[in-house]
Structure formats: structure tokens, C-alpha cells
Design a protein around this motif. Structure first.
Motif, PDB file in Angstrom:
ATOM      1  N   GLY A 276       0.790  -1.218   0.000  1.00  0.00           N
ATOM      2  CA  GLY A 276       0.000   0.000   0.000  1.00  0.00           C
ATOM      3  C   GLY A 276       0.823   1.269   0.000  1.00  0.00           C
ATOM      4  N   LEU A 300      -2.701  -5.996   3.215  1.00  0.00           N
ATOM      5  CA  LEU A 300      -2.480  -4.561   3.043  1.00  0.00           C
ATOM      6  C   LEU A 300      -2.555  -3.881   4.405  1.00  0.00           C
ATOM      7  N   ILE A 305      -5.068   1.931   2.790  1.00  0.00           N
ATOM      8  CA  ILE A 305      -6.181   1.506   1.940  1.00  0.00           C
ATOM      9  C   ILE A 305      -7.026   2.708   1.511  1.00  0.00           C
TER      10      ILE A 305
END
Length: 508
Positions: A276, A300, A305
Motif C-alpha cells: 500500500g 495490506l 487503503i
């Protein structure tokens, strides 16, 4: 065990009359696990690009024979180099069993001039090779992309096996236990764009979802990043693979384009830690799915995100979002260096629901230093809250703390098996009546063995040698008893915290 020949795309069979070095690449676990590893494809394709080398593959399980190559049934012992990738500590038993099954002496001191050279690399030995030193002729410490070719050159040009092993001490990043090297530098590749990346990857021709299908399905594995910039106190990757490095978007797109020309798949699986944090990850993911390709990624970080990113993954067919809170309380996450707050984790779950995911997978660690019972209870509270706010199916993977070499918690103790079981029960009881939640995790007894191997020194090789003969969890207890050596108590031994660490000769 399958008895018929496995059909695969992109296998390579060399004319041995035109090669000088035979390499057996061994993954000491299942075929499925080995074919999910990017290293298998990297070393296989990379070595076979050499005119002078033939590299063929061996796996411990789910193949016709662990000691006959998949390509031509070449016996393991007929290779000049038998190269193992050790990803999980307990797989050392499979490694020794594979050697023994083909008559290769398991103890390096007993091998003769005609024996293959046993080379081992991978994250386990790059952190602490000492427990395995009695069995290995040479270790590749760190990232082996380039050093493997130096090793093959030495084998090709040396007049004898012993001369080849002696010459390997001159190669940076190679540790030869019999040579008594005072220090070995861990290899880290600076620029990923300049490194070879496999594009003609092997794909098994098997039904989807079967035991021979790779974990990510039939896909092109694309290494996006290496290392991690967060350095959580418990995490080996954040310490021995630093700094975090990433391929450029142009390089990644070129890998995908070339890979799809040579690999018969329509899915891209991103590989790497801290994905990420890649600049342009949203753009890269969007570019992949715009070509009607499927797409997946491992865990992630919750704070990296975005809705746009998750929507691309959902469009690419991914249905489960994996994140690793590691602890239920913000206090514990601060203590371990994770640095996520509850709001960021809850936000990730909400975005997953909005993007169209149907499930969450959450990773937690129990038995951490400084952990309280309230911290354990907070795991259940967090999972229940995420279930409530997202409405998604949740799998909570609860795994014991394992002290790892070179981490900031390398000298910390692991709680006993019964303590770990009790902490696991607290989580399970807290989630028993919560709908759509499943709890899983590794057996605390296996975590105990992993920890002992992680922090052990060369003396425990005797225990490993016996355990390989007996097999199973009970085999470790029997081996400890017969050897008269302390093994399973090592992770809780406070005296080891004061001694010189077995891996202190490895330097970054």
C-alpha cells in the motif's frame, strides 16, 4: 501422491551434453506451497537462462517422488548442487528426509567427493543459519538473486567439490560453516528495476482449487516491493530485508506485459510487503483490471487503503481483504511498533464493505511481551466490532508470538504452551456467539518448535537430526529426550538473553 506425470506449462528440459552444472532446486514442502513461491520461478527461469546450467525442481509432497525431478525424473543425488529454499523453520525435517531418501549424507562432514553440494537459502537461514549448520555445505545469506550465479560459476570452474566449497567463502553473502568465517554480510539488492524477474512462469495444468493449484490460483506472480519500512519489533522481514524497495511502475507494467505473453494466465498476483505504500499502486491496479485481468494482493496495511484501490481489487475478482492489526489494543500496537489506531482499522473494514468485498481476514499475535489479559480480551472486542460495522464474514487468525533473530524482540521469551492455549481460549470464548466469525491459527506446539529453531545455536542440530528420523510433533519431544539437549525450553530460557547471540556474526 500422484503417480502420473504432472502436466505443466513453461517447463524447461536441457540437453545435458551441452551443460556443465546440474542444479536441483528443492522446496521442502508441498508442490502447492512451492509453486506459490516467487523464488521457485525466479531461480528456475534464471538458472535455465544460462547455457551451461540445467535446473530441475523437487518437492517433498504431492509429487510422484520427492527425489526425482518433475522435468526428467533426474535423481536428486545426480545434481552438482542441491539448493533448498527454507521458508519455514519446521521444513528442515523435510529437507533432511529428502537428502536421506536418495542416499545423500545428511551430515555435511560425511559427504564425499561425489556428493552434491548442499546449498540452503531463504528467510529462515538468512536470520539464523546456526541450527542447520551441521547439514549444509553453504548458505546464501540474504537475497540470492545474483549470488546464485556466482555460486554456479565457482562450481563450474572448480576442479573438485572441496575446492568449490572452499572458493565459496570468497563470495559475499555466502556462509560456509566448515570455514569458520568471523562475519558474513547479508545481501540486499539495491535497485529492483535492474534485477531479473521471471516472466515465463510455470503453470500447472490442473483443475482450479485442487491441492496442486497454487495458493493464488493460476496467476502471474509480480514482485512489486521487497522489505518493509515499518520495523515492527516482532517482524523479521522489517529487520533483515531493510530498506523497503519498490519497482517502478514502468518496470512493473513491462513485467506484466511480457509475462502475459509467455505465461498462459489471465490473473496477476502482486507480491511484496507494504504494498500500500507504493506510489502509484492505485494506478497500477486500475491499469491491470482495465485489461480484463484478474488481480489479487496479500495483506495490506489498514492505513494505506483507499476506496479506489479496493474497488480495483474487487473488479479483479478479489473477495477477501486481508489486514494485520496484530493486537486488539492500541496500547499493544504502540508497544510492538505497529502504529495503527482502532479508527484506521475500522475504516478499512468499512471501505472493504463499500467496495464490494464479502470477507475479511485478520491476523493477530498472542503471547507478546508486555501483553496483559485485557489486551487479549481486546482482540475479541475488535473482531466483534468489525463484524458489526462491516457485516462481512471474518476469519481471525490467532498465532503465538515467535521471537525471531535480528528483531528488536529477539531476546524476548515466548510464553509456555499452556499459557498460549489459555490466551487462545480467551479469544475463542469471546467470539463464540459472534455470527460470521471463524477463529483459526497454528498449534502452540508448532509455534514452540519454530521459536526453538529461531533462537537456537548449532548444538540443537543433534535434536533436528533425530527429529527428522521420527517425524511429527512427538518426534521433537523424543529427539530432545534422546539427545539429552535442551530444545523445547529454549524460547522461555531467560539465561539465553544474557549470552552472545548465535547469529551475531551476520551483518547488514
Amino acid at each position: 501422491m500422484p503417480k502420473i506425470r504432472l502436466k505443466e506449462h513453461n517447463i524447461i528440459v536441457k540437453d545435458l551434453r551441452q551443460t556443465s552444472v546440474l542444479v536441483g532446486y528443492c522446496y521442502p514442502s508441498t508442490y502447492r506451497a512451492g509453486m506459490t513461491s516467487l523464488a521457485t520461478h525466479l531461480f528456475y527461469e534464471g538458472l535455465n537462462r544460462r547455457v551451461d546450467t540445467s535446473c530441475e525442481r523437487y518437492f517433498r509432497y504431492d509429487v510422484p517422488s520427492p527425489i526425482r525431478s518433475l522435468e526428467t525424473s533426474r535423481p536428486l543425488k545426480e545434481n552438482h548442487v542441491v539448493a533448498f529454499s527454507l521458508t519455514w523453520e519446521e521444513d528442515v525435517l523435510n529437507l533432511l528426509q529428502m537428502l536421506d531418501m536418495d542416499g545423500i549424507e545428511t551430515l555435511s562432514e560425511n559427504r564425499g567427493p561425489e556428493s552434491p553440494i548442499v546449498l540452503v537459502g531463504g528467510p529462515v537461514v538468512s536470520a539464523n543459519p546456526e541450527p542447520y549448520a551441521d547439514f549444509v555445505d553453504a548458505f546464501a545469506i540474504g537475497e540470492g538473486d545474483l549470488v546464485i550465479h556466482d555460486i554456479v560459476d565457482v562450481v563450474r570452474d572448480s576442479p573438485s567439490r572441496s575446492d568449490a566449497i572452499a572458493s565459496m567463502t570468497e563470495i559475499p553473502g555466502v556462509y560456509v560453516p566448515s570455514a569458520g568465517q568471523s562475519s558474513v554480510k547479508r545481501l540486499i539488492m539495491d535497485d529492483l528495476d535492474d534485477l531479473f524477474h521471471p516472466v515465463a512462469q510455470i503453470v500447472p495444468d490442473v483443475p482450479d482449487g485442487t491441492k496442486l493449484d497454487p495458493v493464488f490460483g493460476k496467476s502471474l506472480l509480480v514482485e512489486v516491493t521487497r522489505g518493509c519500512g515499518y520495523s515492527c519489533k516482532f517482524c523479521m522481514v522489517g529487520h533483515i530485508c531493510r530498506p523497503r524497495r519498490a519497482r517502478s511502475l514502468d518496470c512493473l507494467k513491462e513485467i506484466v506485459e511480457q509475462g502475459l505473453e509467455k505465461t498462459p494466465v489471465r490473473k496477476v498476483s502482486m507480491i511484496g510487503s507494504s504494498l500500500g505504500d507504493l506510489d502509484g499502486l492505485e494506478s497500477f491496479a486500475s491499469w491491470i483490471v482495465s485489461q480484463n485481468l484478474q488481480l489479487s494482493a496479500p495483506s495490506l496495511r489498514a492505513d494505506s487503503i483507499t476506496l479506489e484501490l479496493l474497488e480495483s481489487f474487487v473488479k479483479g475478482g478479489q473477495r477477501t481483504l486481508t489486514i494485520a492489526p496484530e493486537a486488539g489494543s492500541e496500547r499493544m500496537r504502540r508497544a510492538m511498533g505497529k502504529g495503527l489506531d482502532d479508527e484506521e482499522i475500522e475504516r478499512a473494514a468499512r471501505l472493504a464493505k463499500e467496495a464490494g468485498y464479502i470477507a475479511l481476514k485478520l491476523y493477530f499475535i498472542i503471547g507478546l511481551p508486555e501483553e496483559s489479559e485485557e489486551d487479549i480480551i481486546d482482540i475479541s472486542k475488535m473482531v466483534k466490532n468489525l463484524s458489526d460495522v462491516s457485516g462481512l464474514r471474518i476469519t481471525a487468525s490467532i498465532n503465538p508470538f515467535v521471537p525471531k533473530a535480528h528483531t528488536r524482540w529477539e531476546r524476548q521469551s515466548q510464553p509456555g504452551v499452556e499459557q498460549l492455549r489459555e490466551r487462545l481460549r480467551i479469544v475463542q470464548n469471546g467470539l463464540r456467539d459472534v455470527p460470521r466469525v471463524e477463529v483459526e491459527g497454528i498449534d502452540p506446539r508448532s509455534a514452540r518448535i519454530q521459536a526453538a529453531l529461531s533462537v537456537g545455536d548449532r548444538s540443537i542440530g543433534r535434536v533436528i537430526h533425530l527429529a527428522a528420523q521420527y517425524g511429527g510433533l512427538g518426534g521433537w519431544r523424543r529427539a530432545e529426550k534422546e539427545s539429552g539437549l535442551r530444545f523445547l525450553s529454549l524460547p522461555s530460557d531467560t539465561e539465553r538473553h544474557k549470552a552472545k547471540l548465535p547469529w551475531s556474526f551476520l551483518v547488514s
